[in-house]
Design a protein around this motif. Structure first.
Motif, PDB file in Angstrom:
ATOM      1  N   HIS A   1       0.815  -1.212   0.000  1.00 15.26           N
ATOM      2  CA  HIS A   1       0.000   0.000   0.000  1.00 15.26           C
ATOM      3  C   HIS A   1       0.853   1.268   0.000  1.00 15.26           C
ATOM      4  N   THR A   2       0.205   2.377  -0.245  1.00 14.00           N
ATOM      5  CA  THR A   2       0.845   3.682  -0.068  1.00 14.00           C
ATOM      6  C   THR A   2       0.772   4.065   1.409  1.00 14.00           C
ATOM      7  N   THR A   3       1.407   5.178   1.768  1.00 18.47           N
ATOM      8  CA  THR A   3       1.362   5.623   3.161  1.00 18.47           C
ATOM      9  C   THR A   3      -0.038   6.063   3.571  1.00 18.47           C
ATOM     10  N   GLU A   4      -0.906   6.297   2.590  1.00 16.58           N
ATOM     11  CA  GLU A   4      -2.305   6.649   2.878  1.00 16.58           C
ATOM     12  C   GLU A   4      -3.206   5.422   2.926  1.00 16.58           C
ATOM     13  N   GLY A   5      -2.643   4.235   2.691  1.00 17.64           N
ATOM     14  CA  GLY A   5      -3.426   3.015   2.780  1.00 17.64           C
ATOM     15  C   GLY A   5      -4.068   2.574   1.487  1.00 17.64           C
ATOM     16  N   LYS A   6      -3.555   3.054   0.352  1.00 17.75           N
ATOM     17  CA  LYS A   6      -4.126   2.686  -0.947  1.00 17.75           C
ATOM     18  C   LYS A   6      -3.309   1.527  -1.537  1.00 17.75           C
ATOM     19  N   GLN A   7      -3.972   0.449  -1.868  1.00 15.98           N
ATOM     20  CA  GLN A   7      -3.254  -0.721  -2.366  1.00 15.98           C
ATOM     21  C   GLN A   7      -2.802  -0.508  -3.806  1.00 15.98           C
ATOM     22  N   VAL A   8      -1.505  -0.750  -4.052  1.00 14.29           N
ATOM     23  CA  VAL A   8      -0.941  -0.560  -5.394  1.00 14.29           C
ATOM     24  C   VAL A   8      -0.265  -1.823  -5.923  1.00 14.29           C
ATOM     25  N   ILE A   9      -0.154  -2.856  -5.087  1.00 13.73           N
ATOM     26  CA  ILE A   9       0.398  -4.130  -5.543  1.00 13.73           C
ATOM     27  C   ILE A   9      -0.638  -5.220  -5.284  1.00 13.73           C
ATOM     28  N   LYS A  10      -1.064  -5.880  -6.356  1.00  8.29           N
ATOM     29  CA  LYS A  10      -1.994  -6.998  -6.244  1.00  8.29           C
ATOM     30  C   LYS A  10      -1.464  -8.157  -7.083  1.00  8.29           C
ATOM     31  N   GLY A  11      -2.195  -8.605  -8.094  1.00 11.62           N
ATOM     32  CA  GLY A  11      -1.738  -9.691  -8.955  1.00 11.62           C
ATOM     33  C   GLY A  11      -1.499 -10.972  -8.191  1.00 11.62           C
ATOM     34  N   THR A  12      -0.504 -11.759  -8.639  1.00 16.43           N
ATOM     35  CA  THR A  12      -0.222 -13.027  -7.964  1.00 16.43           C
ATOM     36  C   THR A  12       0.285 -12.831  -6.536  1.00 16.43           C
ATOM     37  N   PRO A  13       0.966 -11.722  -6.205  1.00 15.81           N
ATOM     38  CA  PRO A  13       1.310 -11.524  -4.791  1.00 15.81           C
ATOM     39  C   PRO A  13       0.079 -11.465  -3.889  1.00 15.81           C
ATOM     40  N   GLN A  14      -0.959 -10.757  -4.316  1.00 12.13           N
ATOM     41  CA  GLN A  14      -2.180 -10.687  -3.528  1.00 12.13           C
ATOM     42  C   GLN A  14      -2.877 -12.050  -3.480  1.00 12.13           C
ATOM     43  N   GLU A  15      -2.829 -12.781  -4.592  1.00 10.50           N
ATOM     44  CA  GLU A  15      -3.390 -14.136  -4.610  1.00 10.50           C
ATOM     45  C   GLU A  15      -2.712 -15.007  -3.566  1.00 10.50           C
ATOM     46  N   MET A  16      -1.391 -14.878  -3.456  1.00 16.72           N
ATOM     47  CA  MET A  16      -0.665 -15.681  -2.476  1.00 16.72           C
ATOM     48  C   MET A  16      -1.067 -15.299  -1.056  1.00 16.72           C
ATOM     49  N   ILE A  17      -1.237 -13.998  -0.794  1.00 13.77           N
ATOM     50  CA  ILE A  17      -1.675 -13.558   0.531  1.00 13.77           C
ATOM     51  C   ILE A  17      -3.027 -14.169   0.861  1.00 13.77           C
ATOM     52  N   GLU A  18      -3.947 -14.130  -0.089  1.00 13.31           N
ATOM     53  CA  GLU A  18      -5.286 -14.651   0.158  1.00 13.31           C
ATOM     54  C   GLU A  18      -5.265 -16.155   0.413  1.00 13.31           C
TER      55      GLU A  18
END
Length: 460
Positions: A61-78
């Protein structure tokens, strides 16, 4: 003389290094239809995230809490969340960034391999590249040294996710190291875990002595937050007067309820690509671990009954070699929050440079909308035409490396490199000739965030 027989394997894509960048590069290449092999010197995946205990992941995320990285990294987190191996993105209670992402490293090792197998990726662990055959700036093959002898791998496209630009360097691609002038790199750190920590007692002390902690610690919100990170104890550290060039205590909670990951040792002036320097760094780092652990149990509230539960299998390396690419991401690009037409990943992590020669950390915050673009050209070396790079060794300045080296950014550039490799194979192109519009389209189909206002997808 021992007869060393060399076996030969032919594939489409070879990924060297199974750290955060390599895992996502191989996933993307395999899912993209390319016959893919991933090489790793350890017997498990994860790289710095497992072998060196780099934990937690920071930040998506950014320092304001906005998510800017998803894709397969986010899939792995989930997928980690689904098996209770991560709480997902949580507030950073030292306040340096908005979110950090804890995870259980032993579960991560297993999940990463499961996902690679699902993508049809062949894994050659306990192996490392020791020679590269190059003809007319084109890699023909790499040769591995392995437990079962030497193996030659022939491929159409190669992806360097070693962190140290090992493959790029061996192939003759131009590489840089350290800061301009003296070539000194950010220090290495031997990380370790302690169990038996009373985190409730630590939190109480922070609330009673807020001026002894990092200025951005969210004190007002802290009573209602999970204590994920602590930065400070300045008075205690100064009074200890240990021979370690660092100015504060820093640790992160988890993965167990009474456990923390300590990031405080610091080894400066040594080269992470020199075997003798690495040997010395390991020796000094492990001695510092014992020193720091003794200080914490004797001096910090909440650590009275704590003890060391794990030390990294290897020392953590923030910076070593990086490629000289078709574009070099500079400090100005980051602090400006610059956008690029060939964007393949974004990041909101600030520039965070641990001083190569004194005890401070230089921080520069991201401007613009709170995130900056990483262009595709940073993944392309100047010389070798069938090589892509992802992770810590992409083309940046010494200063800009202070943000691109973080694991989520490495995952994102790894995914981009693997996707580009698969496109190059499927369309019989060199990586340089991959149409950026097609690459961006494929990345967006995989859930990557490249365009638009990052205010979409804000973290609660």
């Amino acid at each position: 003389m021992t007869n060393q027989r060399i076996s030969t394997i032919e594939v489409d894509v070879v990924v060297v290094g199974a750290g955060p960048a390599g895992i996502h590069a191989a996933l993307a290449a395999g899912r993209g239809g390319a016959k893919t092999v991933i090489i790793e010197r350890y017997g498990f995946a994860g790289g710095m995230s497992t072998a060196a205990l780099v934990y937690p992941w920071m930040t998506f995320h950014t320092t304001e809490g906005k998510q800017v990285i998803k894709g397969t990294p986010q899939e792995m987190i989930e997928r980690l969340m689904a098996i209770n191996a991560s709480p997902g993105h949580v507030r950073d209670t030292c306040g340096f960034v908005h979110t950090i992402t804890p995870y259980h490293p032993e579960v991560y090792k297993v999940l990463a391999v499961e996902m690679l197998r699902e993508a049809g990726v062949r894994m050659l662990f306990h192996s490392f590249v020791d020679s590269v055959e190059v003809t007319d700036d084109h890699i023909q093959s790499v040769t591995l040294t392995s437990k079962s002898g030497r193996i030659e791998l022939k491929a159409k496209v190669f992806v360097d996710t070693t962190g140290d630009a090992d493959l790029a360097y061996l192939s003759g691609a131009p590489c840089l190291q350290g800061r301009e002038g003296d070539h000194l790199t950010q220090p290495m750190t031997m990380k370790f875990r302690m169990r038996g920590v009373d985190l409730d007692k630590v939190k109480s002390y922070i609330l009673q002595h807020p001026d002894e902690f990092y200025r951005k610690t969210p004190i007002a919100e802290l009573p209602d937050l999970y204590l994920s990170a602590v930065q400070g104890f300045y008075k205690h550290w100064k009074e200890a007067d240990l021979p370690i060039k660092r100015d504060q205590v820093l640790f992160f909670s988890g993965p167990e309820e009474d456990e923390v990951l300590v990031n405080m040792t610091r080894i400066q002036g040594l080269d992470g690509t020199n075997v003798e320097d690495l040997t010395l760094a390991e020796e000094l780092g492990r001695k510092q671990v014992l020193m720091v652990a003794e200080f914490m149990t004797k001096s910090l509230p909440g650590f009275e009954k704590a003890s060391i539960s794990q030390v990294g299998a290897q020392i953590g390396i923030r910076e070593s070699r990086r490629i000289e690419g078709q574009y070099t991401l500079e400090m100005g690009d980051v602090v400006e929050g610059k956008r690029f037409s060939d964007v393949i990943a974004r990041s909101g992590y600030p520039i965070d440079v641990h001083a190569p020669s004194d005890n401070g950390v230089i921080v520069s915050w991201v401007g613009g909308d709170g995130a900056y673009d990483i262009p595709y050209r940073c993944l392309l070396p100047k010389k070798i035409d069938n090589l892509l790079v992802g992770g810590r060794c992409i083309s940046t300045s010494h200063e800009a490396l202070g943000t691109t080296r973080l694991s989520p950014s490495c995952m994102a550039t790894g995914q981009a490199a693997g996707t580009a490799a698969a496109i190059a194979v499927m369309h019989k192109l060199t990586p340089q000739d991959v149409p950026i519009s097609l690459l961006q389209e494929k990345l967006q189909e995989q859930g990557a965030i490249l365009f638009g206002d990052v205010r979409d997808g804000q973290h609660d």
